[in-house]
Write a protein that holds these residues in place. Sequence first.
Motif, short mmCIF file in Angstrom:
data_model
loop_
_atom_site.label_atom_id
_atom_site.label_comp_id
_atom_site.label_asym_id
_atom_site.label_seq_id
_atom_site.Cartn_x
_atom_site.Cartn_y
_atom_site.Cartn_z
N ASP A 75 0.83 -1.22 0.00
CA ASP A 75 0.00 0.00 0.00
C ASP A 75 0.86 1.26 0.00
OD1 ASP A 75 -2.29 -1.52 0.01
OD2 ASP A 75 -2.61 -1.39 2.17
N ALA A 76 1.93 1.25 0.80
CA ALA A 76 2.78 2.43 0.92
C ALA A 76 3.56 2.70 -0.35
CB ALA A 76 3.74 2.25 2.10
N VAL A 99 -0.41 13.16 -5.66
CA VAL A 99 -0.05 11.76 -5.42
C VAL A 99 1.00 11.65 -4.32
CG1 VAL A 99 0.87 9.65 -6.47
CG2 VAL A 99 -0.66 11.11 -7.77
N ARG A 100 1.92 12.62 -4.30
CA ARG A 100 2.95 12.59 -3.25
C ARG A 100 2.32 12.74 -1.87
NH1 ARG A 100 6.78 10.23 -3.95
NH2 ARG A 100 7.89 11.49 -5.48
N GLN A 101 1.34 13.62 -1.75
CA GLN A 101 0.66 13.80 -0.47
C GLN A 101 0.00 12.50 -0.03
OE1 GLN A 101 0.23 16.92 1.49
NE2 GLN A 101 -0.25 15.25 2.90
N SER A 102 -0.68 11.86 -0.96
CA SER A 102 -1.33 10.58 -0.66
C SER A 102 -0.29 9.52 -0.28
CB SER A 102 -2.14 10.11 -1.87
OG SER A 102 -2.62 8.80 -1.68
N GLY A 103 0.81 9.49 -1.03
CA GLY A 103 1.86 8.51 -0.75
C GLY A 103 2.49 8.70 0.61
N GLU A 124 1.07 9.90 3.24
CA GLU A 124 0.13 9.42 4.26
C GLU A 124 0.27 7.91 4.44
OE1 GLU A 124 -3.70 10.72 2.99
OE2 GLU A 124 -3.28 12.86 3.33
N GLU A 125 0.37 7.20 3.32
CA GLU A 125 0.54 5.74 3.37
C GLU A 125 1.88 5.36 3.99
OE1 GLU A 125 -1.60 3.50 2.72
OE2 GLU A 125 -3.14 4.48 1.50
N LEU A 156 5.11 3.51 8.63
CA LEU A 156 6.12 3.80 9.65
C LEU A 156 5.56 3.58 11.05
CD1 LEU A 156 8.96 4.86 10.36
CD2 LEU A 156 8.01 7.18 10.30
N GLU A 157 4.37 4.10 11.30
CA GLU A 157 3.75 3.94 12.61
C GLU A 157 3.46 2.46 12.91
OE1 GLU A 157 3.37 6.29 14.98
OE2 GLU A 157 4.56 7.44 13.53
N PHE A 158 3.07 1.73 11.87
CA PHE A 158 2.78 0.31 12.04
C PHE A 158 4.05 -0.46 12.39
CE2 PHE A 158 2.22 -4.02 10.25
CZ PHE A 158 1.16 -4.42 11.04
N LEU A 159 5.13 -0.19 11.67
CA LEU A 159 6.41 -0.86 11.95
C LEU A 159 6.90 -0.55 13.36
CD1 LEU A 159 8.35 -0.44 8.57
CD2 LEU A 159 7.22 -2.49 9.44
#
Length: 241
Positions: A158-159, A213-217, A219-220, A225-228
């Motif tokens: 997703d990221a 698209v960069r803004q969306s990317g 966020e992902e 990062l938070e998940f890891l």
Amino acid sequence: MIKFFRKIRQNLLSQGKTGKYLKYAFGEILLVVIGILIALQVSNWNKKRIDSDSEKEALYDLNTEIKSNIKALEIIIAEHEKSLVAGKEIKSMITDTNKLNSISNDSLQSILIVMNYNYTYDPKLGILNSVINSGRINLIQNKEIRYMLSSINEFIIDADEDTKIIEKLRGEYYWPMIASKKEIIDYNKLSRDNKKSFRNPEFIFWVDFITTVRQSGLEEENDLLEFLKKVNIAIESEIKK
């Protein structure tokens, strides 16, 4: 030892002491059963100890790998944040003639280059994939950690999706249609007149596209990062137990 017990049984039978023989036989069976149960218990203890050691080893290795991937992702995010800022800066120049005309060619060159940064995140997943594919993930007792480890690849896909979209369109659109216009990318020869090319509809579309698209990317990527980090904290907590 077996011959010794057999001799006792034979003596009891030869003496006609059937009752004592039955009691003795029952006691002997009971001793055998107890011995088997003790052996099984010891075997289970050994297996649990071995599994626990294997679990700790897997968690240590995963912790090291995830930490490395977190550092790599933080670098990617920092570069993509610079790209977004640069894209927004170019957008402001497109709508502000004075700002565009007043900026030096060197500064404009730097901003355009940074805007087009598109670093790909390539995490090291050798240990994670090995733990999952070999079935060692089942040694990890904490169900939440097992679930999170199984979800990492999905989060990475997703990221990385928006980065791949930018890379694809950069090859199919930017280089053939935008970069071919020398007045836009030949920074050293920029003049007041050819800076008007920055209002070219194709270039404006590219700037709008890459910032959106960069803004969306980002966020992902920040979600990943938070998940890891969450996975890493859970693993470290499990290791300390």
